[in-house]
Design an enzyme around this catalytic site. Structure first.
Site, PDB file in Angstrom:
ATOM      1  N   GLU A  26      38.958  32.709  28.953  1.00 28.01           N
ATOM      2  CA  GLU A  26      39.527  32.505  30.288  1.00 28.01           C
ATOM      3  C   GLU A  26      39.539  31.012  30.618  1.00 28.01           C
ATOM      4  O   GLU A  26      38.620  30.279  30.263  1.00 28.01           O
ATOM      5  CB  GLU A  26      38.649  33.250  31.303  1.00 28.01           C
ATOM      6  CG  GLU A  26      38.990  33.015  32.766  1.00 28.01           C
ATOM      7  CD  GLU A  26      37.941  33.598  33.710  1.00 28.01           C
ATOM      8  OE1 GLU A  26      38.301  33.929  34.839  1.00 28.01           O
ATOM      9  OE2 GLU A  26      36.749  33.718  33.300  1.00 28.01           O
ATOM     10  N   ASN A  57      45.066  33.543  37.957  1.00 26.09           N
ATOM     11  CA  ASN A  57      44.225  33.369  36.774  1.00 26.09           C
ATOM     12  C   ASN A  57      44.872  34.224  35.681  1.00 26.09           C
ATOM     13  O   ASN A  57      44.853  35.448  35.762  1.00 26.09           O
ATOM     14  CB  ASN A  57      42.800  33.836  37.084  1.00 26.09           C
ATOM     15  CG  ASN A  57      41.815  33.521  35.985  1.00 26.09           C
ATOM     16  OD1 ASN A  57      42.185  33.330  34.834  1.00 26.09           O
ATOM     17  ND2 ASN A  57      40.538  33.502  36.336  1.00 26.09           N
ATOM     18  N   LYS A 108      44.779  38.151  36.278  1.00 29.59           N
ATOM     19  CA  LYS A 108      43.471  38.759  36.566  1.00 29.59           C
ATOM     20  C   LYS A 108      43.513  39.608  37.834  1.00 29.59           C
ATOM     21  O   LYS A 108      43.928  39.153  38.900  1.00 29.59           O
ATOM     22  CB  LYS A 108      42.417  37.660  36.690  1.00 29.59           C
ATOM     23  CG  LYS A 108      40.977  38.152  36.843  1.00 29.59           C
ATOM     24  CD  LYS A 108      40.035  36.973  36.799  1.00 29.59           C
ATOM     25  CE  LYS A 108      38.581  37.365  36.903  1.00 29.59           C
ATOM     26  NZ  LYS A 108      37.686  36.187  36.810  1.00 29.59           N
ATOM     27  N   GLU A 113      36.762  32.127  43.460  1.00 34.21           N
ATOM     28  CA  GLU A 113      38.022  32.601  42.877  1.00 34.21           C
ATOM     29  C   GLU A 113      38.949  33.193  43.934  1.00 34.21           C
ATOM     30  O   GLU A 113      40.174  33.047  43.853  1.00 34.21           O
ATOM     31  CB  GLU A 113      37.749  33.624  41.770  1.00 34.21           C
ATOM     32  CG  GLU A 113      37.177  33.005  40.515  1.00 34.21           C
ATOM     33  CD  GLU A 113      37.159  33.979  39.349  1.00 34.21           C
ATOM     34  OE1 GLU A 113      38.235  34.509  39.000  1.00 34.21           O
ATOM     35  OE2 GLU A 113      36.072  34.200  38.790  1.00 34.21           O
ATOM     36  N   CYS A 140      37.508  38.345  32.263  1.00 33.02           N
ATOM     37  CA  CYS A 140      36.176  38.184  32.843  1.00 33.02           C
ATOM     38  C   CYS A 140      35.710  39.416  33.614  1.00 33.02           C
ATOM     39  O   CYS A 140      35.362  40.426  33.021  1.00 33.02           O
ATOM     40  CB  CYS A 140      36.149  36.919  33.714  1.00 33.02           C
ATOM     41  SG  CYS A 140      34.476  36.309  34.045  1.00 33.02           S
ATOM     42  N   ASN A 179      34.419  33.255  31.837  1.00 29.78           N
ATOM     43  CA  ASN A 179      33.580  32.112  32.230  1.00 29.78           C
ATOM     44  C   ASN A 179      32.537  32.698  33.176  1.00 29.78           C
ATOM     45  O   ASN A 179      32.798  32.845  34.373  1.00 29.78           O
ATOM     46  CB  ASN A 179      34.375  31.054  32.985  1.00 29.78           C
ATOM     47  CG  ASN A 179      35.355  30.252  32.156  1.00 29.78           C
ATOM     48  OD1 ASN A 179      35.728  29.142  32.520  1.00 29.78           O
ATOM     49  ND2 ASN A 179      35.832  30.799  31.058  1.00 29.78           N
TER      50      ASN A 179
END
Length: 309
Positions: free
Chosen positions: A46, A106, A123, A142, A168, A193
């Site tokens: 990621e 993302n 994501k 995020e 993730c 991450n």
């Protein structure tokens, strides 16, 4: 038989001052090492091109637009696409996407050995929070800098394998895996991450976070009879520590290869994708055994609603 050497290219921390070109050079070095071992599909983490900037708070979100890519491939990343095409290698990696409409995602992509993007994923399950919260040991913003993904969990055939992606936090949600499983997925790539400390719990540190990471990936692979590559950006990054623990998992949920450090590292395993068929035709024969009339809450309700006594 559909056998293929697959690999995870774990990446050590990327500092704020590190350029895209420097990062791509590190990625190419791992790709060359993978080619020397006969790898035909390589997974990167990621947000491979940048530091994990959601740990930093800025009032004006636009100040962080320089961390985002407005096209893919672009000039900085094109050498990676070119090298993969020279090697006849498919690959996947994650980055931050800024669309022409001004939307921030993302994102990860799967690229064919011919250098064509065959699947894009954004994501879905964004963790963390949108505003600065001083009670946390570190920020995880995020929800401030990204929109929830709008692609869904799609699967595409590339290199004669049905491939899908998650990013993730998605790996912790069984729905992510099952939607791909219902499309016959045979290889799920997951870049992550992951901070080594839960920012709201001092008791949830490195050991527990690595356990939960591996538990989620092995369970998802087993319950959908698919190979999985879970690959970290890890170690110290801008003074913050992230877990490593990159793994390659088989359709029975067993770990075939595991990273041993927290820096740039390649792990390799041979996948026989015909082995996915056994689980898909027995324990996890969805057509024979799923009972969707009882699963309505999964798609109709988000939060918990306790039964009325």
């Amino acid at each position: 038989m559909r056998k293929m050497m697959i690999a995870a290219a774990q990446i050590g921390g990327i500092q704020k001052a590190e350029s895209r070109e420097a990062v791509v050079a590190r990625m190419i070095a791992l790709m060359d090492a993978a080619h020397a071992q006969g790898v035909k599909f390589l997974a990167y983490p990621e947000m491979t091109l940048t530091t994990f900037f959601p740990r930093f708070y800025v009032e004006d979100r636009a100040e962080f637009d320089h961390w985002f890519e407005t096209e893919m491939p672009n000039a900085a990343v094109q050498p990676l696409f070119d090298r993969a095409r020279d090697h006849g290698m498919g690959f996947t990696f994650g980055y931050c996407e800024l669309t022409p409409e001004g939307q921030h995602f993302n994102t990860s992509v799967i690229v064919s050995p011919e250098g064509e993007i065959v699947l894009t994923y954004r994501k879905t399950h964004l963790p963390g929070h949108a505003e600065y919260e001083p009670e946390r040991t570190h920020q995880h913003l995020e929800k401030r800098y990204f929109l929830p993904g709008d692609t869904g969990f799609n699967v595409a055939r590339s290199q004669d394998v049905l491939m899908g992606m998650a990013i993730c936090n998605d790996r912790r949600w069984p729905e992510s895996w099952r939607v791909m499983g219902l499309q016959g997925v045979e290889l799920v790539s997951i870049g992550y991450n992951t901070p080594s400390q839960n920012n709201l719990s001092k008791t949830e540190g490195l050991e527990k976070r690595l356990y939960h990471h591996e538990l989620s990936v092995c369970a998802g692979a087993y319950q959908n009879s698919t190979y999985a590559i879970a690959v970290a950006k890890c170690g110290m990054e801008d003074g913050n520590h992230m877990i490593g623990g990159s793994i390659i998992v088989d359709p029975d949920g067993f770990v075939l290869a595991r990273a041993t450090g927290e820096g740039d590292e390649l792990i390799v395993a041979e996948a026989d994708f015909d082995k996915c068929a056994f689980g898909k035709s027995t324990v996890f024969n969805f057509a024979a055994h799923r009972r969707i009339e009882h699963y309505g809450l999964i798609a109709s309700q988000t939060g918990v609603k306790e039964p009325q006594q």
